[in-house]
Design an enzyme around this catalytic site. Sequence first.
Site, PDB file in Angstrom:
ATOM      1  N   HIS A 248      -8.880 -69.203  30.711  1.00  0.00           N
ATOM      2  CA  HIS A 248      -9.856 -69.985  31.586  1.00  0.00           C
ATOM      3  C   HIS A 248      -9.226 -70.851  32.354  1.00  0.00           C
ATOM      4  CE1 HIS A 248     -13.164 -72.567  32.221  1.00  0.00           C
ATOM      5  NE2 HIS A 248     -14.000 -71.745  31.549  1.00  0.00           N
TER       6      HIS A 248
ATOM      7  N   ARG B  24     -12.863 -65.746  36.630  1.00  0.00           N
ATOM      8  CA  ARG B  24     -12.013 -66.661  35.868  1.00  0.00           C
ATOM      9  C   ARG B  24     -10.694 -66.246  36.322  1.00  0.00           C
ATOM     10  NH1 ARG B  24     -15.398 -67.889  30.533  1.00  0.00           N
ATOM     11  NH2 ARG B  24     -16.918 -69.123  31.416  1.00  0.00           N
TER      12      ARG B  24
ATOM     13  N   GLU C 170     -17.164 -60.627  19.875  1.00  0.00           N
ATOM     14  CA  GLU C 170     -15.786 -60.849  20.628  1.00  0.00           C
ATOM     15  C   GLU C 170     -14.968 -59.963  20.043  1.00  0.00           C
ATOM     16  OE1 GLU C 170     -14.251 -64.722  21.373  1.00  0.00           O
ATOM     17  OE2 GLU C 170     -12.563 -63.918  22.068  1.00  0.00           O
TER      18      GLU C 170
ATOM     19  N   SER D 278     -20.501 -63.928  27.557  1.00  0.00           N
ATOM     20  CA  SER D 278     -20.073 -63.374  26.223  1.00  0.00           C
ATOM     21  C   SER D 278     -21.275 -64.026  25.139  1.00  0.00           C
ATOM     22  CB  SER D 278     -18.912 -64.426  25.782  1.00  0.00           C
ATOM     23  OG  SER D 278     -19.160 -65.748  25.958  1.00  0.00           O
ATOM     24  N   LEU D 279     -22.007 -64.888  25.458  1.00  0.00           N
ATOM     25  CA  LEU D 279     -23.174 -65.438  24.619  1.00  0.00           C
ATOM     26  C   LEU D 279     -23.968 -64.274  24.577  1.00  0.00           C
ATOM     27  CD1 LEU D 279     -23.787 -69.087  25.330  1.00  0.00           C
ATOM     28  CD2 LEU D 279     -22.449 -68.218  23.521  1.00  0.00           C
TER      29      LEU D 279
END
Lengths: 658, 252
Positions: free
Chosen positions: A237, A298, A404, A419-420
């Site tokens: 990140h 990212r 994940e 991702s959520l």
Amino acid sequence: MAEQHVVVVGGGLAGLAATMRLAEAGIHVYLISMVPVKRSHSVCAQGGINSVSQLTRQQGDSEWKHFDDTVYGGDFLQHQPPVKEMCDWAPRVIDLLDRLGVPFNRTPEGFRDQRRFGGTLYKRTAFAGATTGQQLIYALDEQVRRWETEGLVQKFEYWEFLGPIVDANGQCRGVVAQDMFAMTIRSFAADAVILATGGCGLVYGRSTMSMICTGGAVGRAFRAGVKYANGEFIQVHPTAIPGTDKLRLMSESARGEGGRVWVPRKPQDDRDPNSIPEAERFYFLEERYPTYGNLVPRDIATREIFDVCVNLGLSVEKDRLCAYLDLTHLSDDTHRKLEGILEIYEKFQGVDPRTVPMKVFPAVHYSMGGLWVDYERNDDTGGLVIGSTRNHQSNVPGLFVIGEADYQFHGANRLGANSLLSCIFTGLIVAPTVKNRLASLEHGTAGDQNVSLYDGAVKTNQARCDALISNEGDENPYTLHQELGEVMTRSATVVRDNKDLEAALAKIGELDDRYTRVRMSDKGDWTNQNLSFTRALGDMLCIARVIVKGALLRDECRGAHYKPEFQIPPPDADEPGELRKQAESWCEAFKKKNDKWLKTTIAEHTSDGPVISYEAVDTSLIPPRPRTYGLKGAEIIEEVWREMGTGGGVRAKKESAK
Amino acid sequence: MANKINVKVLRQPDPHSGSHWETFGVPYEDGMNVTTILQRIAANPVTADHQPTTPVAYDASCLEEVCGACTMVINGTVRQACSALVDQLMEDSPNVIEVRPMTKFAVVRDLVVDRRPMFEALKRVKAWVRVDGYHDLGPGRRVLASEQEAAYPLSRCMTCGCCVEACPQFHDKSPFIGPAAISQAMFFNAHPTGRVDESDRLEVLSGFGGIADCGNSQNCVKVCPKDIPLTDSIAQAGRDTTIHKIKQWFGR
């Protein structure tokens, strides 16, 4: 027939979504978690969750564009059908969360507010302050608690998964787990097992991940024969704050709300940052990527920050690499929307980020790779056949992986706030899959199996545990972990080099060897955290090897995997004819590279370490294309690529043909 | 700055044994917090007087004060170990950092306590929105920004236990349900759909161990790491349970 049970391991967003959906279908669930599920790592997600909305739709957005952004962001390494299905479901997932009481931020008229995130040009991200993950997991935790009172869910919190139970036919029949207080080991018979155990950040020592993200569960499944895919793809990140115990995330939403990344043009300019005039600040992301600016994906933002701080020597501080993430120009209202992360910065750094620019640097954040799982493509929609027992099933029948811990949705780089979505989506869709499995079991149910299958598994695990506790030697597990973290962070993060990766493999070999001489400082049989950590260290070493070996073999640049030695040199000629020629050969080289490397890395466990093979990627819906994000100077590549008619150059083409 | 920090930890090997203090000398590091101290002790479990011991057992997960796991009593104040920065602790207490488990829960081992009663309390107040099901039934009701702003702070409760630790009414001889559960009940009663179970929640809060047991010491709101307006929730619960009872008297 005896009552059937499903074991869900892990109580983050994915595990909870699966549990509540199974319970709704009347299926009994044993939910096993190392921590009270409300404390799972999903709480750390900050910025939000992506989906097309009524508003963005009217601005030209669509599920297809969300899908396109996701695979472009992932550098085309994902199988496209699952990703398409996820993006199609996204609006419904958000609606469900809304109904469950998640306090999403609202517009003055009362609609859900949305912010922009990296790798897209639409404001597609719904959010609850800057603690969205926490708010989402609480809503699901509450639903699961409701099912507990209804008798459909039995939680085993402070229980640690030790491994799957696989019978002689290769079917998963349950799990072995250990009570982390009493240290007793028992089996859980089940007709389906769902692993939702998250990422493996602790392999890198310090990361943005929680202390429970050891990769232990995934490592144990891997060693029991489950394949691991795309291990080398680890997201770093761009913006985190360094700490002695962990690296704390500063959400991408800070940039989504208008935050700007910069360094002083003068190296280590020691003036108060607020007093440095605009002209003397280097807003490198905005200058290099005028279209996406601070919201490039990212992997790109991370590489640029790294480049500016390391290669150009423009780090804000001399002894500690960092860049400014500046929110000081934002309004009080905007600061309020970001309160969750501003509080974290203020509490841990003792500086108010509302008035002083934050100092940040990249940190290991997410595993795009994970356990290999299957899917069944729906040829009519291009998405999935919902309910197919192939969806999310690993190569061990009856063992499913979601969240994940699986590898399916993010390819070579994950977009923020996806991702959520993938966690909840996979939790929701695994339920009909598992339901169908329960109805179509081969060789009987778990209850029909010989009791010796379960007793044997418990005995084997008890023996391993006893051996580790009584192991005699001089090695300290915490020292080994620190050394592992250092070598992994040095060799397998932002910039990768084959010599470093070779050396890292050798170092892991040395650590493996020293691990055989590891000594417990606690040999007791009550709440022995020393044992839990040391056992996980063995799994971390195993996963580290998968990551490093995959990275070593993959001689290309793709998403988060960046090896400068194999970068195709960008066109840089001044003379237009020459520039064009360069761009043409760039595009040819790009095609060749994809022919060779656009494939999934598959690792299989052997006693001599992981064996790597590759699998083709389904890119049937959106043809791969160069990933420039409008980089200044790369326009010629886009132009040549379009003219070559290789496909994928014009993003809306496919959609208008639908 | 002394290069070793003097750390006193109250230890208890299991639920049935007595407790005792152990002192550790932990090398100081820039920016360190109490979690780092516990990590360093785990890596080198030797007391200040050079006696080998076992690592201190403790809970920790997110380390950024959003999971609530690492709650303990540090220099007499209940808080999360991750956000307890050594530099700040030393300003008030330069000679020693004293760490002990929360006192309102059964100790499992050392700093690990059993907070299950808090989660059980959430079951009692039906802390959830009772939706029809998880199929696609469209969005929820529209919510005004002002309503969201009122709900969001309550929704940040980590079930960490700080409020009940500080509450004089919450202890092993009292049935009091505690501020966290009361506040969650108010959160769901304010939700447009959560409201369907309002009367059940108020019934629990009107009963044994309910709102009447609050002694109004206001300690809870002072220690809440998320600044949740717990006393506002308690006041609201007081009003709502009164109305609930009056309605019951009139047979409604």
